[in-house]
Structures are given as C-alpha cells and as structure tokens.
Design an enzyme around this catalytic site. Structure first.
Site, PDB file in Angstrom:
ATOM      1  CB  CYS A   1      -0.974  -0.050   1.175  1.00 33.79           C
ATOM      2  SG  CYS A   1      -2.321   1.132   1.012  1.00 33.79           S
TER       3      CYS A   1
ATOM      4  CG  HIS B   1      -3.279  -3.487   3.550  1.00 34.31           C
ATOM      5  ND1 HIS B   1      -2.237  -2.851   4.193  1.00 34.31           N
ATOM      6  CD2 HIS B   1      -3.969  -2.512   2.923  1.00 34.31           C
ATOM      7  CE1 HIS B   1      -2.300  -1.553   3.982  1.00 34.31           C
ATOM      8  NE2 HIS B   1      -3.344  -1.312   3.209  1.00 34.31           N
TER       9      HIS B   1
ATOM     10  CD  GLU C   1      -0.564  -5.466   6.022  1.00 35.74           C
ATOM     11  OE1 GLU C   1      -0.362  -6.029   4.934  1.00 35.74           O
ATOM     12  OE2 GLU C   1      -0.895  -4.264   6.111  1.00 35.74           O
TER      13      GLU C   1
END
Lengths: 79, 251
Positions: free
Chosen positions: B86, B203, B205
C-alpha cells in the site's frame, strides 16, 4: 525572489478530481464549463538574486520533489 | 530469517506486519526507524502501509527522501528482497525502485474492502506458494491506488512478466467491474525486472490468519520466507523462481 509554481496532471491523464468538480459546476448551472483540471499551487521564496540561478533551482525542485513527472507537469513564474 | 519493517512517521501497518512475521511465522522481525542508515543483518525488508508524512504533496513523495531509503535502494540493488504494501508500494514508486505512479482512485473515495486479485506471475520470490492464476482475497484500504504508467513501460512490464497481481472477480476474471480504483490493466501489484522488489496495494498482513477469517495473504509471507531459505541453502547466489537473488545469504 519569489517563485510561484503550478503542478498539474499531464494532458490525457485521468483527473478524477477535475471530473468531479466539472460535474459539480454543471449541477450549479455552469453547463458551459468543461475540461476542468485540478492542480497544486506552491509559493516559495528563494534567497538568490540572479534569476537564472533561481530558475535552475526551481526547476530542480520541481523535477526532484514538487512534481512527479510521470504523471504531472509544472510551470513557474519568478518575481 | 531476519525481517526489517521500515517505520516512517505515519506508518500504521508496521505492527501488523511484525505480528505476522514473528507470531505467525516464527521469524525475527524488527522495526527499522526511518532515520536509520543501515539495513545490515536483515534478510528482507518490508515497507508497510500507512500515511507516511500525512501523504503531503503526493503519497510517498516525502518518505522517499527519508535517510533509510538510501539503504533500501542499496539493499535492493544488491538483490535484497523488498516488499512494499500500500503506502509502501507508493513509496517504492516515488523512489523509482518500481516503475509508474499512483493517481487518485477513479471514484475519489477511500476504498476499504476485500477484493480479489489474480496471481499473474507465480514464479516470483513473493508468490512461490501460489498457483499461476490463483485468486486471492485480500483487503485494500487506499485513496490513491489508481496505477498508471506510459505505453512504453506498460509493454516492457508485460514482456518481463512484471505484473504480479491484477484485480479480478471471485472467479478470476479480470473485468472493469472488478477494478476497484481505475488502475491501468487492473494492476494491483508489480515487481522490478530483477524480481526482488515488489509492491502491492492489497494488504496481505490483514488477511494472514484464521482468526481474521482469511489466510490468503499469508501465502505472500510464506513465499518470501521459502525463497529466502532456498537462497541460503543454495549459497550466496541463488536462483529463486527464475530470478537471481544474490547476496541474500551474505546478509
């Protein structure tokens, strides 16, 4: 010396903010307004008396930081 | 393996990345403050998401001049593995480590939702655990993810298989409807020609553990870890996914 710098998206690059503003203007009755391009305006003082040196510095600032030349173009005035 | 997560003023996904690497994958993950000038001892570096420097001027425009970015550039040039997520992707673009630039989302909205991306290149150190064409569900959260590059770079990237992820439908079809932000060719993630630097808007994560209801993002981290381990096994210069990753084992 004062530098007045305009940074705008290059012609042909989609400008979603400009488009939204254009639609808003049309809603307000300004139907004849078109091709709205939104940009940034920066003003800065340069402690440099020689215009050519100041211009070289402003150009370097634009190339290195103030504009992303992949998508943006810039122009400036020195006073 | 030793992972470094770069922390800029305004980064906000650094802890999520470190959580995945240390708590889920059992690796050593350390935060690296943006004023550091060395990445010695690290096997891979992650530039996390967030709003570095408040997104002032342009996303990533100021962060690219942080002292640590000199070290990140050198690390990348030496073949070190760098992942930008990002805002981290935006910083890599501004730094010139990846080609192209980000425009404001077509809708002008900040978009925060799960999207589907198709793995366009599974032969990378970041996607080795994915199958070619596999569809991953990973969330996005950005206002400037509308990827742009010129025609010349676009064809160069195609030729070098640098497009790693493209936005698609749940069934894996790349359509305009599945494009959340107006990104050129539905591009969601790209890598450099050498294949050791990748940037992605989604994302991983945030979708890496069962308790969150989605583990697709974990594949990215597992792939990186596997690539690093293989590089070490094979010696100082290793071929991973058709890409030469030198010096990783030396670090």
């Amino acid at each position: 010396m004062k530098a007045k710098i305009h940074v705008t998206l290059k012609p042909g690059i989609l400008d979603p903010q400009g488009k939204a503003i254009e639609h808003a203007l049309a809603t307000l009755g300004f139907a004849n307004a078109g091709n709205v391009r939104m940009g940034k305006y920066l003003e800065l003082d340069i402690n440099e008396a020689a215009k050519d040196k100041a211009e070289a510095q402003v150009k370097a600032m634009c190339e290195k930081l103030l504009a992303n030349t992949i998508i943006e173009e810039y122009r400036y005035e020195l006073q | 393996m030793n992972f470094g997560v770069i922390v800029f003023p305004g980064s906000n996904c650094d802890h999520d990345c470190m959580h995945v690497l240390s708590d889920l994958l059992g690796q050593k993950a350390v935060p690296v403050w943006h004023k550091e000038s060395s990445l010695a001892g690290l096997d891979a570096v992650i530039l996390p998401g967030g709003f570095s420097y408040g997104d002032y001027l342009r996303t990533g425009a100021i962060a690219r001049f942080s002292p640590v970015m000199g070290a990140v550039k050198q690390f990348a040039q030496e073949g070190g593995m760098v992942l930008g997520i990002c805002n981290g992707f935006q910083i890599l673009l501004e730094a010139g480590l990846l080609p192209g630039a980000m425009l404001r989302n077509r809708s002008l909205s900040f978009i925060c939702k799960d999207v589907y991306v198709r793995v366009e290149n599974a032969a990378t150190p970041f996607t080795g655990f994915c199958k070619p064409g596999q569809v991953l569900k990973i969330p996005i959260a950005h206002a400037d993810g509308n990827y742009y590059t010129d025609e010349v770079m676009r064809s160069q990237m195609k030729a070098a298989a640098q497009v790693v992820f493209r936005y698609c439908t749940a069934e894996g079809e790349v359509t305009q409807e599945a494009n959340p932000n107006g990104s050129l060719d539905n591009i969601a993630g790209i890598m450099n020609p050498a294949g050791n630097v990748m940037g992605m808007m989604p994302h991983p994560e945030r979708s890496a553990e069962d308790v969150l209801g989605n583990e697709d993002g974990k594949l990215i981290f597992l792939s990186m870890l596997d690539a690093l381990k293989k590089a070490v096994e094979r010696g100082v210069s290793a071929l991973v996914g058709g890409v030469t990753i030198e010096n990783i084992a030396r670090r």
